[in-house]
Motif scaffolding. Sequence first.
Motif, short mmCIF file in Angstrom:
data_model
loop_
_atom_site.label_atom_id
_atom_site.label_comp_id
_atom_site.label_asym_id
_atom_site.label_seq_id
_atom_site.Cartn_x
_atom_site.Cartn_y
_atom_site.Cartn_z
N ILE A 126 -55.67 88.95 -48.55
CA ILE A 126 -55.02 87.66 -48.78
C ILE A 126 -53.94 87.81 -49.84
N LEU A 145 -56.38 91.62 -71.42
CA LEU A 145 -57.68 92.12 -70.96
C LEU A 145 -57.99 93.51 -71.52
N ALA A 159 -56.01 87.55 -59.15
CA ALA A 159 -56.13 86.09 -59.03
C ALA A 159 -54.94 85.40 -59.68
N VAL A 178 -59.44 92.38 -60.55
CA VAL A 178 -59.68 91.13 -59.82
C VAL A 178 -59.01 89.96 -60.53
N ILE A 179 -59.13 89.94 -61.86
CA ILE A 179 -58.54 88.83 -62.63
C ILE A 179 -57.02 88.84 -62.48
N ILE A 206 -51.94 85.75 -57.45
CA ILE A 206 -51.95 84.85 -56.29
C ILE A 206 -51.52 83.45 -56.73
N LEU A 207 -52.10 82.97 -57.85
CA LEU A 207 -51.77 81.63 -58.33
C LEU A 207 -50.27 81.53 -58.60
N PRO A 218 -64.56 96.88 -68.24
CA PRO A 218 -64.99 96.36 -66.93
C PRO A 218 -63.91 96.52 -65.87
N LYS A 219 -64.31 96.93 -64.67
CA LYS A 219 -63.31 97.18 -63.62
C LYS A 219 -62.81 95.88 -62.99
N GLU A 220 -63.42 94.75 -63.38
CA GLU A 220 -63.00 93.46 -62.82
C GLU A 220 -61.63 93.03 -63.33
#
Lengths: 308, 345
Positions: B280, B23, B326, B322-323, B329-330, B317-319
């Motif tokens: 979560i 990323l 995720a 988030v990626i 978690i997976l 991007p600050k996302e």
Amino acid sequence: MGEVFDLQLINTAMRQSTPLILAALGGLMSERVGVVNIGLEGKILMGAFAGALGALFTGSPWIGLVCAILVGLTFALIHAVATQELRTDHIVSGVAINLLALGLSTYLFRQIIVPLEEQGKSSVVQGFAPIRVGWLSEVPILGALLTDQTWLVVFAFLLPIALWYLLRTTRWGLRVYAVGNDSVKSRTMGVPVKRLRYLGVLLSGAFAGMAGAFLTLASADQFRENMSAGRGFIALAALIFGRWHPIGAALAAFAFGFFEALQMRLQGQPLFGVQLPTDLLLMLPYLLTVIALMGFLGRMKPPSDLGN
Amino acid sequence: MDRKWLGQAVLGALIVLGVLSLLIVLSGQPLSVGYVKILQGALGWPPSETLTPLDAWDSVLHDMTLVLLTGLSVAVALQAGLFNIGAAGQLLMGAMVASWVGVQQGIPAPVHLPLTLGAGALAGALWGLIPALLKVWRGAHEVISTIMFNYIALYLTHWLVIEYLKDPAGDAPQTAPVLETAQLAPLGAFLSTTWGFVLAVAMALGFWLVLYRTVWGYELRATGANRDAAEAGGAPTRRRMMESMLLAGAFAGLAGAIEVCGASGRFFEGFPTDYGFDGIAVALLGANNPMLILLSAWVMSALRSGTYNLHSETGAPKEIAVIVQAVLILYVAAVYLRKQRVEGS
């Protein structure tokens, strides 16, 4: 009252409910074979993004639609592999997929589409044109309902009938019913449980991807961050409300779309002399679902083998 | 330590680093720059010209306060076998009610702050209790009902803040700032992180004691491990499930109240709910154990602050955070949380 309730309101409600119907039926395909699917929201969002991107770079909404479906299928495949091969908890996998979709679509949007806008180029995509109704526009009621609608709307309203017929009459449909109710017994009877589950989850990805494509190719003509805005969860609510039945789920989705249309129409206008706050109207689908879950509208019974 | 566990942890770390590297490169930044910016934001090291180490730690500890509490919220429910997706909504309700109590005049100073925080926790607890009641009485799945309650809380608080609780001193859709008597004090002269952080850590330690050192905690865990067996063994499983959701809501509501009495100082339109969903990841990563959750909350907050620093300094991007979250978690779910194979399925 004439100015609030008219055929134009139903026309808007049909448009608002189209992505909800598609996504709810997607959820149905997955949950009827026993796979919980709270990742609908993420698949809609990724579908919306892929649809916009495909149409933006090729100028064709059809290619956009294909991209949206392919991305929906990919995300569904992650869920299928995670739940069926790795035996991950269905809910955790769904949560992760929603997060992944939110992160990835926003990231790619900022990396690909925002720079275009900063260069002064348009990020508006070529969407689907409304269907030409021709002589149908003369038909009372039906003409008014079909005016300015895209073919996706018509598709979404025919799909539940087709699915209902297929689930009732075909061997596939009966097997879906069997797997959803008792996967262990189904396997003993020679039903290919895993294959049916993969098919169900993949179909949910395709339908949710289409729902997303509708947002960017037939509704907004532009991708925006997190534009699915909870539709995946409303679709899930519609699925429960419709008791996991294609027609029921579609009717519930239409009802929720109707509230959205009503809310857009009212925009602060009083209804029956009462000023209804927008937030309360937007809250209605969720509130109704909770009431349904309380059992006031009959027992909401999911397929008995859901989540295993 | 178990060899297999160690191998899986190393593989997980490698996957996360791989995704993160990809990323960074896709954002058009060299890896060296990317990782330095992330480390500066996460640890305050290596030295940066734009961000002091104190600022970096402030940002990490602020986020950690919130995701630690929402992580505990998800964990206490999961310990009793319930999946609380509703921390976001419970946090909103806690923040909303705290912002209302926090502006009330005439409450004596030593009482006002605890009262405000307590009211927030209580609001969150009640918001968490309703899905638990639906589950116990009606068999409604708590995942569905907590998702619905998130949206109901979202629209309800939005409606209240624009219609009834708006700050009369302006047009902005926000409440008036909480009074000084209801504000959390900063930890030190240099650190703007408030005592809310200490409170959150105390909650984690206290919850650990209760969970592993009391009969109540034992029964709670037994309920989550196998409800039928717990019931047969004499544990009041319905009660424990309801209490776990009360506590889950209280933790999340307290997070909202701490934010209102601390960093944000008021409730406003668009109050952040992502801390609820981060909970979560924090709970799963921390295996629902309060001690490990302290660690995972810090890791998540450091990742968040680090990528935010990368974003503000390079425009990436600050996302990214988030990626990565995720993927994490997976991975954790696929490796550590696999279900027992059912015979024949």
